[in-house]
Scaffold this motif. Structure first.
Motif, PDB file in Angstrom:
ATOM      1  N   LEU A  49      -0.215  -2.061  -3.575  1.00  0.00           N
ATOM      2  CA  LEU A  49       0.592  -2.456  -2.444  1.00  0.00           C
ATOM      3  C   LEU A  49       1.486  -1.155  -1.869  1.00  0.00           C
ATOM      4  CD1 LEU A  49       2.047  -5.735  -3.640  1.00  0.00           C
ATOM      5  CD2 LEU A  49       0.286  -5.362  -1.673  1.00  0.00           C
ATOM      6  N   THR A  50       1.976  -0.290  -2.902  1.00  0.00           N
ATOM      7  CA  THR A  50       2.873   0.950  -2.297  1.00  0.00           C
ATOM      8  C   THR A  50       1.678   1.651  -1.476  1.00  0.00           C
ATOM      9  OG1 THR A  50       3.699   0.793  -4.456  1.00  0.00           O
ATOM     10  CG2 THR A  50       3.749   2.855  -3.386  1.00  0.00           C
ATOM     11  N   ARG A  51       0.306   1.714  -2.036  1.00  0.00           N
ATOM     12  CA  ARG A  51      -0.640   2.648  -1.028  1.00  0.00           C
ATOM     13  C   ARG A  51      -0.572   2.088   0.416  1.00  0.00           C
ATOM     14  NH1 ARG A  51      -3.780   2.854  -5.474  1.00  0.00           N
ATOM     15  NH2 ARG A  51      -5.313   1.289  -4.454  1.00  0.00           N
ATOM     16  N   MET A  52      -0.904   0.626   0.506  1.00  0.00           N
ATOM     17  CA  MET A  52      -0.838  -0.079   1.829  1.00  0.00           C
ATOM     18  C   MET A  52       0.544   0.035   2.464  1.00  0.00           C
ATOM     19  SD  MET A  52      -4.002  -1.436   1.808  1.00  0.00           S
ATOM     20  CE  MET A  52      -4.548   0.043   0.923  1.00  0.00           C
ATOM     21  N   GLY A  53       1.626   0.197   1.895  1.00  0.00           N
ATOM     22  CA  GLY A  53       2.737   0.196   2.316  1.00  0.00           C
ATOM     23  C   GLY A  53       3.040   1.456   3.090  1.00  0.00           C
TER      24      GLY A  53
END
Ligand code: HEM
Length: 488
Positions: free
Chosen positions: A142-146
């Motif tokens: 999720l951090t990468r997507m965010g």
């Protein structure tokens, strides 16, 4: 003409009952919107109606969403309402397991599972698997997507997460579906096929799908391939499990199953089916529920704020510890910390009310009987209980029954969960065959939802079509495209 007149006069929204073919055309025409249609028909017919399939198919159904009937069928007179032989045939891949057997054998299997699922060592292993996957798989993804503002399919992400956290405690080996390489998830897809073809078999006279199976065509061909994939996966994971050192083997659920039931040998077909059922019990339920939870939360910022308010005191204690250790800024909550959080639990239950992962239960009538609603049932008739419709009945939940409102689960002061009888809220089943993994599921979902809600803002992409798949489980047909942004 006569049929139309009869239908309008007697039942304002009754499915059309055609000569010869019965209600099959109505069913097929509304299959894309089956659960909502059924809800409307049940609501306008006092929560009960009878339906029939084509002449000579022998298909006769009584459909209900009435809690008094549910109590009678699942609790007071449950011995008269087994799942039945047709159900066991439809789900022959689970043959001989708790999912398909009734009576004394069912009770014995249940006792075995109860024993296994209350083992503190196994519960600790499940909790630590869940936490590891959240920390090392879900949050980094999720951090990468965010950070790149990339859209992603939340259902696919949850499928991978829950597949791994279900399989790891069973085999002691992580299949790695949620890893940086995001490998193909053909085993999860095979499990989806079981439930899709299961629905197909439910809607057809048995002779139709049996002929298709013999000819190996259509959905039956797809099912046969899915079975091969699943069996190969179980073989491979069991081999990997055995290859680990002997003392570690004792730590996995597969070994608990063998020692709890000596008749189940290590290479036995029954053991294989029991392991498949365990994968289904964990993955299809939590994995199907969570995308709907995130869908509801993303559309209800007020509920997200209430969950964050409940998490804030725990998070602030953690933030102090993190600052002094200067570790990553994401916060993860342990099961012990979320156990008492009632608002978070209410948010999960409210989603389960509107989107139960198993939307329909099926039972068969052994001996003629009369239900509390006054309906007469004949031996051999099939009963369908719409759990989906029960969660959306105005007579049960009030005028705002279609609104996602977790507060309905809480006491006036919001400090406690209200008691709601399980024959009214059926997502976890009711009576002597109630779900054995409820507490485990709630603990896992709390860990996952708390981590996502605390660390990320969520957004559902506009313009996508949100509808259930044609399946025995309430998965989203087109997935759930979302975007996230890491919170300050
Ligand atoms: C959101 C999560 C879950 C939901 C909504 C749910 C719901 C249900 C339902 C409706 C049944 C009855 C099925 C039937 O007989 O037709 C059931 C049975 C069962 N569930 Fe769950 N379940 C969940 C999670 C889990 C988990 C995580 C486990 C295991 C770790 C589990 C273990 C079982 C077992 C062993 C049974 C069989 C009980 C019996 O037939 O006597 N469940 N569950």
């Amino acid at each position: 003409m006569y049929i139309k007149f009869w239908r309008l006069r007697n039942y304002p929204l009754y499915p059309m009952d055609w000569p010869v073919v019965g209600m099959l055309p109505s069913l097929v025409a509304n299959l894309h919107n089956f659960h909502d249609e059924l809800t409307v028909v049940l609501a306008t017919n006092g929560c009960n109606f009878k339906a029939r399939g084509p002449v000579a198919s022998g298909m006769r159904f009584f459909v209900t969403a009435e809690p008094a009937n549910v109590r009678h069928i699942f609790t007071s007179n449950h011995a008269n309402y087994p799942k039945g032989e047709d159900f066991a045939e439809i789900f022959d891949i689970f043959s001989g397991t708790i999912f398909t057997i009734d009576g004394e054998a069912g009770r014995q299997h249940r006792a075995m599972f109860q024993n296994i699922l209350s083992n503190p060592r196994l519960l600790a292993l499940m909790a630590s698997c869940c936490r590891d996957k959240v920390v090392n798989g879900l949050l980094p993804f999720l951090t990468r997507m965010g950070s790149t503002r990339t859209t992603f399919d939340m259902q696919d992400l949850i499928t991978r997460l829950v597949f791994d956290l279900t399989a790891t405690p069973i085999f002691g080996v992580d299949p790695g579906c949620l890893s940086i390489s995001m490998p193909s998830i053909h085993v999860a897809t095979a499990m989806d096929t079981f439930m899709e073809v299961g629905l197909f078999r439910h809607t057809m006279p048995a002779c139709f799908w049996k002929v298709m199976r013999r000819l190996n065509i259509g959905p039956e061909r797809k099912l046969a391939m899915a079975e091969t994939v699943m069996h190969a996966f179980i073989r491979e994971m069991t081999e990997k499990s055995k290859a680990r050192c002997a003392d570690l083997l004792d730590d996995v659920l597969a070994m608990d199953i063998i020692s709890a039931n000596p008749s189940v040998g290590r290479d036995d077909v029954l053991l294989r089916n029991v392991l498949i059922v365990h994968m289904i019990a964990g993955r299809d339920t939590v994995g199907t529920t969570l995308p709907w939870v995130f869908y509801n939360l993303a559309r209800n910022p007020r509920v997200v704020s209430c969950i964050r308010k409940e998490l804030a005191p725990i998070a602030s204690l953690k933030a102090t510890a993190l600052a002094s250790n200067s570790i990553s800024s994401v916060v993860v909550f342990d099961p012990k910390e979320t156990e008492h959080l009632v608002y978070l639990q209410a948010a999960l239950l409210e989603s389960l009310r509107l989107y139960p992962p198993g939307p329909i239960e099926r039972k068969v009538v052994l001996a003629d009987d009369v239900l509390p609603s006054g309906h007469q049932l004949c031996s051999g008739e099939t009963i369908l209980i719409s759990i989906y419709a029960m969660g959306r009945m105005e007579s049960l939940w009030g005028k705002d029954c279609h609104v996602y409102r977790p507060e309905r689960w809480l006491s006036e002061d919001g400090a406690k969960l209200r008691y709601v009888p399980s024959n009214k809220f059926m997502a976890f089943n009711t009576g002597p065959r109630m779900c054995l993994g409820k507490d485990i599921a709630i603990a896992q979902m709390k860990t996952i939802v708390a981590a996502v809600v605390w660390n990320f803002d969520m957004e559902v992409l506009e313009g996508q079509s949100i509808e259930p798949k044609l399946s025995c489980i309430l998965q989203l047909k087109n997935g759930l495209m979302m975007m996230v942004k890491q919170r300050e």
